[in-house]
Design an enzyme around this catalytic site. Structure first.
Site, mmCIF file in Angstrom:
data_model
loop_
_atom_site.group_PDB
_atom_site.id
_atom_site.type_symbol
_atom_site.label_atom_id
_atom_site.label_comp_id
_atom_site.label_asym_id
_atom_site.label_seq_id
_atom_site.Cartn_x
_atom_site.Cartn_y
_atom_site.Cartn_z
ATOM 1 N N LYS A 158 8.724 3.879 5.064
ATOM 2 C CA LYS A 158 8.683 2.454 5.429
ATOM 3 C C LYS A 158 9.428 2.214 6.738
ATOM 4 C CE LYS A 158 8.073 0.655 0.787
ATOM 5 N NZ LYS A 158 8.731 0.074 -0.375
ATOM 6 N N LYS A 168 -0.087 -1.057 -3.131
ATOM 7 C CA LYS A 168 -0.240 -2.470 -2.784
ATOM 8 C C LYS A 168 -0.215 -2.654 -1.271
ATOM 9 C CE LYS A 168 2.681 -3.968 -6.578
ATOM 10 N NZ LYS A 168 4.113 -4.145 -6.722
ATOM 11 N N LYS A 216 -1.948 7.882 -2.825
ATOM 12 C CA LYS A 216 -1.807 7.090 -4.063
ATOM 13 C C LYS A 216 -2.317 5.655 -3.863
ATOM 14 C CE LYS A 216 2.618 5.080 -3.506
ATOM 15 N NZ LYS A 216 3.851 4.577 -3.808
#
Ligand code: TYM
Length: 351
Positions: free
Chosen positions: A112, A218, A215
């Site tokens: 991130k 969201k 994966k």
């Protein structure tokens, strides 16, 4: 009775990865454990630049999905993380025993932080310590999560171990019986329970519909990469129709065919069938036959959850009362652990 704690971030929509990786196990574990399930809204703001309106909506929506999926307020405490102030307090106390190098090694932080560049916040680095606080506050023995959270769970165990070493009674016992820990209450005892991850065999890592090696997530900007628990039958059909396939005829769980393996696993999870049963039914199908069959089982599985969700959202005041009741119980337990932690660290007692 053993304790369980877990949570989902209210960012974006809850998808099949969240549901099969974690929420289904919330339901399974609530019967034989004292269960605490929160919506981790404080975590949701670590990405930076969140929309306040969306945070509020998404928090309520996530809690309603827990209930619609089968979490029972009679069996489990369902609450919002920020309604229990002790999460933030314990996070601070644990910050002061957590080496920064441990946090800089976290894969999710590195990924991130790479995306956010210079805007990366202290909160993002601290994310796993807040998660450790969530878990340790309830002295949870088990934490139902997907595979991607295993590293955070390991860190939680390390933080708990380090805290117990520094301030727990076992250390004082080792030093000699005349030397007391600050309160003397923890002599021979650990202050915090070291928890374990509880990950499902199938469903611990549900993959993206558009790339079987990534994966389901969201944060993927491609809406077609995931199936959300609240997607309508038409949207589900469209997403499955467009999902990535391969040029091989017939269906199998071969590791070389990540898309086929992922979609068969989804079929298995939606029907409750074993791998063998799924293969008996689907091995000879071509993609053109398998996709509508998969659509049908996904839609059928989600239908009762979606209906229950609508009921919950339409019942004036119900969700708020569940969250209020959950927070009362959560606060009781969390306040006690936080007081123990302060006590072990030598803070002057509060009246
Ligand atoms: P979050 O919100 O990213 O995901 C919620 C849960 O869903 C699981 N999950 C998946 N499982 C299988 N396949 C996938 N593709 C998939 N994607 C997500 C996650 O592993 C998680 O269990 N850090 C946590 C939130 C958290 C938490 C906690 C969890 C904060 N405090 C305390 C447990 C205990 C997170 O980011 O979840």
């Amino acid at each position: 009775m053993k304790r369980v704690l877990s949570g989902v971030q209210p960012t974006g929509s809850i998808h099949l990865g969240n549901y099969f990786g974690a929420i289904q196990n919330y339901v399974k574990l609530q019967d034989e454990h004292e269960a605490f399930y929160c919506v981790v809204d404080l975590h949701a703001i670590t990405a930076g630049g969140h929309s306040p309106k969306e945070l509020e909506e998404s928090t309520r929506k996530s809690a309603a999905i827990y209930l619609a999926a089968g979490v029972s307020p009679e069996k489990a405490s369902v609450f919002v993380q920020s309604h229990v102030a002790a999460h933030s307090e314990l996070c601070w106390l644990l910050n002061c025993v957590s080496p920064i190098g441990w946090l800089e090694k976290m894969i999710q932080f590195k990924e991130k932080a790479r995306k956010q560049g210079e805007d990366v916040s202290v909160g993002l680095l601290d994310y796993p310590v807040l998660m450790a606080a969530d878990i340790l506050l309830y002295n949870a023995d088990l934490v139902p999560v997907g595979e991607d959270q295993r590293q955070h769970l390991e860190l939680t165990r390390d933080i708990a171990g380090r805290f117990n070493n520094l301030y727990g009674g076992n250390k004082w016992k080792k030093r000699g019986k005349n030397e007391k820990s600050p309160s003397g209450r923890f002599r021979g005892k650990d202050v915090l329970i070291v928890p374990e991850a509880f990950t499902p065999k199938s469903g611990g890592r549900v993959m993206s519909l558009t790339d079987g090696s990534a994966k389901m997530s969201k944060s993927n900007p491609a809406e077609g990469s995931r199936i959300n628990v609240l997607d309508s039958p038409d949207v589900i059909a469209q997403k499955i129709k467009r999902c990535k396939t391969d040029a091989i005829e017939g269906m199998n769980y071969d590791d070389e065919r990540p898309e086929a393996k992922n979609l068969l696993t989804m079929y298995e999870l939606c029907t409750g069938m074993s791998r063998e049963e799924v293969l008996n039914e689907c091995a000879s199908m071509r993609w053109g036959e398998f996709k509508p069959a998969l659509t049908e089982v996904v839609v059928d599985h989600l239908k009762p959850i979606q209906e229950k969700y609508e009921e919950i959202m339409n019942e004036e005041g119900y969700l708020d009362s569940v969250l209020e009741q959950g927070a009362v119980r959560a606060n009781e337990v969390a306040e006690k652990t936080c007081a123990d932690v302060r006590d072990a660290m030598g803070f002057v007692h509060r009246k």
